[in-house]
Design a protein around this motif. Structure first.
Motif, PDB file in Angstrom:
ATOM      1  N   LEU A   1      44.701  71.028  19.935  1.00  0.00           N
ATOM      2  CA  LEU A   1      44.257  70.439  18.673  1.00  0.00           C
ATOM      3  C   LEU A   1      45.007  69.130  18.371  1.00  0.00           C
ATOM      4  N   ILE A   2      46.311  69.128  18.612  1.00  0.00           N
ATOM      5  CA  ILE A   2      47.116  67.928  18.305  1.00  0.00           C
ATOM      6  C   ILE A   2      46.639  66.732  19.136  1.00  0.00           C
ATOM      7  N   GLU A   3      46.352  66.976  20.417  1.00  0.00           N
ATOM      8  CA  GLU A   3      45.870  65.889  21.295  1.00  0.00           C
ATOM      9  C   GLU A   3      44.604  65.256  20.726  1.00  0.00           C
ATOM     10  N   GLU A   4      43.637  66.107  20.385  1.00  0.00           N
ATOM     11  CA  GLU A   4      42.347  65.627  19.848  1.00  0.00           C
ATOM     12  C   GLU A   4      42.535  64.907  18.529  1.00  0.00           C
ATOM     13  N   MET A   5      43.369  65.495  17.674  1.00  0.00           N
ATOM     14  CA  MET A   5      43.564  64.921  16.344  1.00  0.00           C
ATOM     15  C   MET A   5      44.251  63.562  16.435  1.00  0.00           C
ATOM     16  N   ALA A   6      45.225  63.443  17.330  1.00  0.00           N
ATOM     17  CA  ALA A   6      45.934  62.167  17.485  1.00  0.00           C
ATOM     18  C   ALA A   6      44.953  61.085  17.919  1.00  0.00           C
ATOM     19  N   ARG A   7      44.052  61.452  18.858  1.00  0.00           N
ATOM     20  CA  ARG A   7      43.043  60.485  19.330  1.00  0.00           C
ATOM     21  C   ARG A   7      42.150  60.035  18.179  1.00  0.00           C
ATOM     22  N   GLN A   8      41.681  61.018  17.407  1.00  0.00           N
ATOM     23  CA  GLN A   8      40.752  60.714  16.314  1.00  0.00           C
ATOM     24  C   GLN A   8      41.430  59.864  15.228  1.00  0.00           C
ATOM     25  N   LEU A   9      42.642  60.256  14.825  1.00  0.00           N
ATOM     26  CA  LEU A   9      43.321  59.522  13.746  1.00  0.00           C
ATOM     27  C   LEU A   9      43.663  58.097  14.192  1.00  0.00           C
ATOM     28  N   SER A  10      43.998  57.939  15.477  1.00  0.00           N
ATOM     29  CA  SER A  10      44.277  56.588  15.983  1.00  0.00           C
ATOM     30  C   SER A  10      43.011  55.741  15.919  1.00  0.00           C
ATOM     31  N   LYS A  11      41.866  56.355  16.311  1.00  0.00           N
ATOM     32  CA  LYS A  11      40.569  55.630  16.233  1.00  0.00           C
ATOM     33  C   LYS A  11      40.288  55.188  14.810  1.00  0.00           C
ATOM     34  N   GLU A  12      40.711  56.018  13.847  1.00  0.00           N
ATOM     35  CA  GLU A  12      40.472  55.691  12.431  1.00  0.00           C
ATOM     36  C   GLU A  12      41.455  54.643  11.918  1.00  0.00           C
ATOM     37  N   GLY A  13      42.363  54.199  12.803  1.00  0.00           N
ATOM     38  CA  GLY A  13      43.264  53.107  12.428  1.00  0.00           C
ATOM     39  C   GLY A  13      44.641  53.539  11.939  1.00  0.00           C
ATOM     40  N   HIS A  14      44.934  54.845  12.019  1.00  0.00           N
ATOM     41  CA  HIS A  14      46.254  55.312  11.590  1.00  0.00           C
ATOM     42  C   HIS A  14      47.271  55.143  12.723  1.00  0.00           C
ATOM     43  N   HIS A  15      48.532  54.973  12.336  1.00  0.00           N
ATOM     44  CA  HIS A  15      49.617  55.016  13.315  1.00  0.00           C
ATOM     45  C   HIS A  15      50.083  56.459  13.379  1.00  0.00           C
ATOM     46  N   VAL A  16      50.029  57.018  14.592  1.00  0.00           N
ATOM     47  CA  VAL A  16      50.265  58.458  14.733  1.00  0.00           C
ATOM     48  C   VAL A  16      51.448  58.717  15.657  1.00  0.00           C
ATOM     49  N   LEU A  17      52.274  59.686  15.295  1.00  0.00           N
ATOM     50  CA  LEU A  17      53.332  60.140  16.202  1.00  0.00           C
ATOM     51  C   LEU A  17      53.116  61.626  16.487  1.00  0.00           C
ATOM     52  N   LYS A  18      53.017  61.954  17.806  1.00  0.00           N
ATOM     53  CA  LYS A  18      52.899  63.364  18.223  1.00  0.00           C
ATOM     54  C   LYS A  18      54.271  63.821  18.664  1.00  0.00           C
ATOM     55  N   THR A  19      54.694  64.981  18.201  1.00  0.00           N
ATOM     56  CA  THR A  19      55.980  65.469  18.673  1.00  0.00           C
ATOM     57  C   THR A  19      55.998  67.000  18.628  1.00  0.00           C
ATOM     58  N   ARG A  20      57.093  67.620  19.085  1.00  0.00           N
ATOM     59  CA  ARG A  20      57.094  69.084  19.160  1.00  0.00           C
ATOM     60  C   ARG A  20      58.479  69.660  18.958  1.00  0.00           C
TER      61      ARG A  20
ATOM     62  N   GLY B   1      55.728  54.746   7.938  1.00  0.00           N
ATOM     63  CA  GLY B   1      54.358  54.935   7.450  1.00  0.00           C
ATOM     64  C   GLY B   1      53.436  55.648   8.426  1.00  0.00           C
ATOM     65  N   LYS B   2      54.010  56.319   9.438  1.00  0.00           N
ATOM     66  CA  LYS B   2      53.152  56.977  10.434  1.00  0.00           C
ATOM     67  C   LYS B   2      52.700  58.369   9.968  1.00  0.00           C
ATOM     68  N   ILE B   3      51.611  58.830  10.585  1.00  0.00           N
ATOM     69  CA  ILE B   3      51.226  60.235  10.413  1.00  0.00           C
ATOM     70  C   ILE B   3      51.932  60.994  11.532  1.00  0.00           C
ATOM     71  N   VAL B   4      52.782  61.933  11.160  1.00  0.00           N
ATOM     72  CA  VAL B   4      53.532  62.712  12.152  1.00  0.00           C
ATOM     73  C   VAL B   4      52.806  64.036  12.376  1.00  0.00           C
ATOM     74  N   LEU B   5      52.454  64.301  13.648  1.00  0.00           N
ATOM     75  CA  LEU B   5      51.824  65.580  14.021  1.00  0.00           C
ATOM     76  C   LEU B   5      52.867  66.367  14.798  1.00  0.00           C
ATOM     77  N   CYS B   6      53.394  67.403  14.197  1.00  0.00           N
ATOM     78  CA  CYS B   6      54.513  68.122  14.817  1.00  0.00           C
ATOM     79  C   CYS B   6      54.117  69.544  15.194  1.00  0.00           C
ATOM     80  N   ASP B   7      54.212  69.832  16.493  1.00  0.00           N
ATOM     81  CA  ASP B   7      53.901  71.159  17.025  1.00  0.00           C
ATOM     82  C   ASP B   7      55.084  72.082  16.683  1.00  0.00           C
ATOM     83  N   ARG B   8      54.937  72.849  15.607  1.00  0.00           N
ATOM     84  CA  ARG B   8      55.934  73.785  15.064  1.00  0.00           C
ATOM     85  C   ARG B   8      57.004  73.055  14.248  1.00  0.00           C
ATOM     86  N   PHE B   9      57.459  73.745  13.183  1.00  0.00           N
ATOM     87  CA  PHE B   9      58.570  73.246  12.348  1.00  0.00           C
ATOM     88  C   PHE B   9      59.180  74.465  11.666  1.00  0.00           C
ATOM     89  N   ASN B  10      59.639  74.309  10.415  1.00  0.00           N
ATOM     90  CA  ASN B  10      60.380  75.392   9.756  1.00  0.00           C
ATOM     91  C   ASN B  10      59.670  76.745   9.756  1.00  0.00           C
TER      92      ASN B  10
END
Ligand code: T5A
Length: 204
Positions: free
Chosen positions: A19-38, A88-97
């Motif tokens: 899901l994170i992979e797909e979402m990062a692609r889509q949000l980037s297409k929409e012009g957002h700066h995205v950071l994927k991390t885990r 100002g990035k959208i952070v997509l983090c695989d797991r957190f607290n």
């Protein structure tokens, strides 16, 4: 902080990475700066800790396990998540607290409230504004993960352990509906993605 923090939660093999992979692609297409991390991981120190946590073959104290996950998180916030949110990035983090609360708090028996308090202390106010929880029967998730690779130390726990994790996530969902949204991870990946994007567009 100018950015937006989204965490992804679920049991083993629930489909977070997909899901994170797909979402990062889509949000980037929409012009957002995205950071994927885990987590654990996301930094050099965190990746060392990840290897210890997932591959260590001797028994590990539940307290040591929690401390290592939290050490990885503290470094991750300082080096990666905090600066990305400030930029100002959208952070997509695989797991957190919530992973620590479900895995160490509930399944390892350290107490959900106690672990949640430790997490709050370590994360210094950096909390996800939105959490997408992929809900799945752990038997299905473990079978999916087993197709990909050899089981790690935590995946190899009993089915009861994995059921406790799901129950804990459902408890968090009941308590924090405004932040912690449930998506049925039994749906096909395209449908999971559609549901997730609906939620993201409502918030971002
Ligand atoms: N942990 C972590 C703690 O105990 N405490 C903590 O505080 C933290 C942060 C991390 C381990 O550490 C524990 C939790 C974990 O045990 P990990 O390798 O990151 O280890 O484990 P997972 O996060 O569970 O990663 P997985 O890769 O196993 O699962 P994902 O990312 O949820 O699933 P994904 O996307 O890789 O998909 C798995 C398979 O299913 C397919 C994919 O193609 C893939 O083959 N798939 C689907 N199939 C059918 N329908 C769908 N909707 C599908 N979506 C994906």
């Amino acid at each position: 902080m100018r950015g937006f923090f989204i965490s992804f939660e679920g049991g083993e093999g629930a489909g977070k990475t997909t899901l994170i992979e797909e979402m990062a692609r889509q949000l980037s297409k929409e012009g957002h700066h995205v950071l994927k991390t885990r987590e654990p991981g996301g930094t050099k120190l965190g990746e060392h800790i990840r290897a210890i946590l997932l591959q260590h073959t001797e028994p590990v104290s539940a307290y040591a396990e929690l401390s290592l996950f939290l050490a990885s998180r503290a470094q991750h916030i300082m080096e990666v998540i905090g600066p990305a949110l400030e930029a100002g990035k959208i952070v997509l983090c695989d797991r957190f607290n919530d992973s620590s609360v479900a895995y160490q708090g509930a399944a390892r028996g350290l107490g959900m409230e106690q672990v949640s308090a430790f997490c709050k202390f370590i994360s210094q106010g950096v909390e996800p504004q939105l959490t997408l929880y992929l809900d799945l029967d752990p038997r299905i998730g473990l079978a999916r993960a087993a197709k990909e690779r050899k089981q790690d130390r935590i995946e190899a726990e009993t089915i009861m352990f994995h059921e406790k994790i799901r129950e804990a996530y459902l408890e968090i969902h009941r308590a924090e509906r405004h932040r912690f949204h449930l998506i049925d991870a039994n749906l096909p990946p395209a449908k999971v993605f559609e549901e997730a994007m609906k939620l993201v567009h409502q918030h971002v």
